[in-house]
Design an enzyme around this catalytic site. Structure first.
Site, PDB file in Angstrom:
ATOM      1  N   GLN A 167      -5.725   5.987   1.082  1.00 51.29           N
ATOM      2  CA  GLN A 167      -4.434   5.402   0.721  1.00 51.29           C
ATOM      3  C   GLN A 167      -4.569   3.922   0.375  1.00 51.29           C
ATOM      4  O   GLN A 167      -3.718   3.107   0.721  1.00 51.29           O
ATOM      5  CB  GLN A 167      -3.429   5.602   1.861  1.00 51.29           C
ATOM      6  CG  GLN A 167      -3.161   7.062   2.151  1.00 51.29           C
ATOM      7  CD  GLN A 167      -2.211   7.248   3.334  1.00 51.29           C
ATOM      8  OE1 GLN A 167      -1.627   6.308   3.839  1.00 51.29           O
ATOM      9  NE2 GLN A 167      -2.069   8.488   3.756  1.00 51.29           N
ATOM     10  N   CYS A 168      -5.622   3.580  -0.329  1.00 46.34           N
ATOM     11  CA  CYS A 168      -5.954   2.196  -0.667  1.00 46.34           C
ATOM     12  C   CYS A 168      -5.815   2.004  -2.178  1.00 46.34           C
ATOM     13  O   CYS A 168      -5.976   2.951  -2.951  1.00 46.34           O
ATOM     14  CB  CYS A 168      -7.399   1.927  -0.220  1.00 46.34           C
ATOM     15  SG  CYS A 168      -8.063   0.317  -0.654  1.00 46.34           S
ATOM     16  N   GLY A 169      -5.550   0.788  -2.583  1.00 43.79           N
ATOM     17  CA  GLY A 169      -5.506   0.495  -4.008  1.00 43.79           C
ATOM     18  C   GLY A 169      -6.841   0.748  -4.691  1.00 43.79           C
ATOM     19  O   GLY A 169      -6.897   0.937  -5.906  1.00 43.79           O
ATOM     20  N   LEU A 170      -7.917   0.757  -3.911  1.00 43.88           N
ATOM     21  CA  LEU A 170      -9.250   1.004  -4.457  1.00 43.88           C
ATOM     22  C   LEU A 170      -9.671   2.473  -4.365  1.00 43.88           C
ATOM     23  O   LEU A 170     -10.780   2.819  -4.765  1.00 43.88           O
ATOM     24  CB  LEU A 170     -10.281   0.125  -3.732  1.00 43.88           C
ATOM     25  CG  LEU A 170     -10.063  -1.381  -3.864  1.00 43.88           C
ATOM     26  CD1 LEU A 170     -11.042  -2.151  -2.981  1.00 43.88           C
ATOM     27  CD2 LEU A 170     -10.180  -1.824  -5.311  1.00 43.88           C
ATOM     28  N   THR A 171      -8.801   3.332  -3.865  1.00 44.07           N
ATOM     29  CA  THR A 171      -9.128   4.747  -3.710  1.00 44.07           C
ATOM     30  C   THR A 171      -9.641   5.377  -5.005  1.00 44.07           C
ATOM     31  O   THR A 171     -10.534   6.236  -4.946  1.00 44.07           O
ATOM     32  CB  THR A 171      -7.917   5.523  -3.148  1.00 44.07           C
ATOM     33  OG1 THR A 171      -7.612   4.976  -1.854  1.00 44.07           O
ATOM     34  CG2 THR A 171      -8.201   7.003  -2.995  1.00 44.07           C
TER      35      THR A 171
END
Length: 166
Positions: free
Chosen positions: A36-40
């Site tokens: 659930q990360c912007g970098l996922t």
């Protein structure tokens, strides 16, 4: 502190302990991940690298971690389903771990000691910090979370071109 990366064991996401000796002689790209990360979306690039280079000896190892913004809250089944469904992840994924603090997994203690971050810090700053480990386990490069998997191609090619360990 283990004397070698290969003295360490890790638990697979699907269960069961794996000695890292299983990956001796392979070029390892070790990444702390989160769903659930912007970098996922880095999962897509990691999978692309794995598929492109696995026959030449690259193995991507994913280690889910919930220490940064609680961005990996799920359990093993949920994490595995997310990775497979959304990114077609086929590289080895491991059980959720801590990468910083007293409970940091021995692998991350080892990696941080042997490949410092910016300004010589050891702490992992965010999800998707990447470590590229040579096939002999002796040379470790560390990359910032924002470094895309695609930006690692040159270093992967260079390390794969190096003579394989005996």
């Amino acid at each position: 502190m283990p004397s070698s990366l290969y003295d360490i064991q890790a638990e697979r996401l699907s269960g069961g302990t794996v000695p890292l000796t299983e990956y001796a002689g392979k070029l390892l790209l070790i990444v702390n991940t989160a769903s659930q990360c912007g970098l996922t979306p880095h999962y897509a690039g990691l999978e692309k690298l794995y598929r492109a280079y696995k026959d030449r000896g690259l193995v991507v190892l994913g280690f889910p971690c919930n220490q940064f913004g609680a961005q990996e809250p799920g359990g093993a089944e949920e994490i595995g389903a997310f990775c497979e469904t959304n990114y077609g992840v086929s590289f080895p994924m491991f059980a959720k771990i801590d990468v910083n603090g007293d409970d940091a997994h021995p692998l991350y203690k080892y990696l941080k000691q042997h490949a410092k971050g910016i300004l010589g810090t050891e702490a992992i700053k965010w999800n998707f910090t990447k470590f590229l480990v040579s096939r002999d386990g002796q040379h470790i490069e560390r990359y910032a979370p924002t470094t895309t998997p695609e930006e690692l191609v040159g270093d992967i090619e260079t390390m794969l071109a190096a003579p394989a360990p005996d």
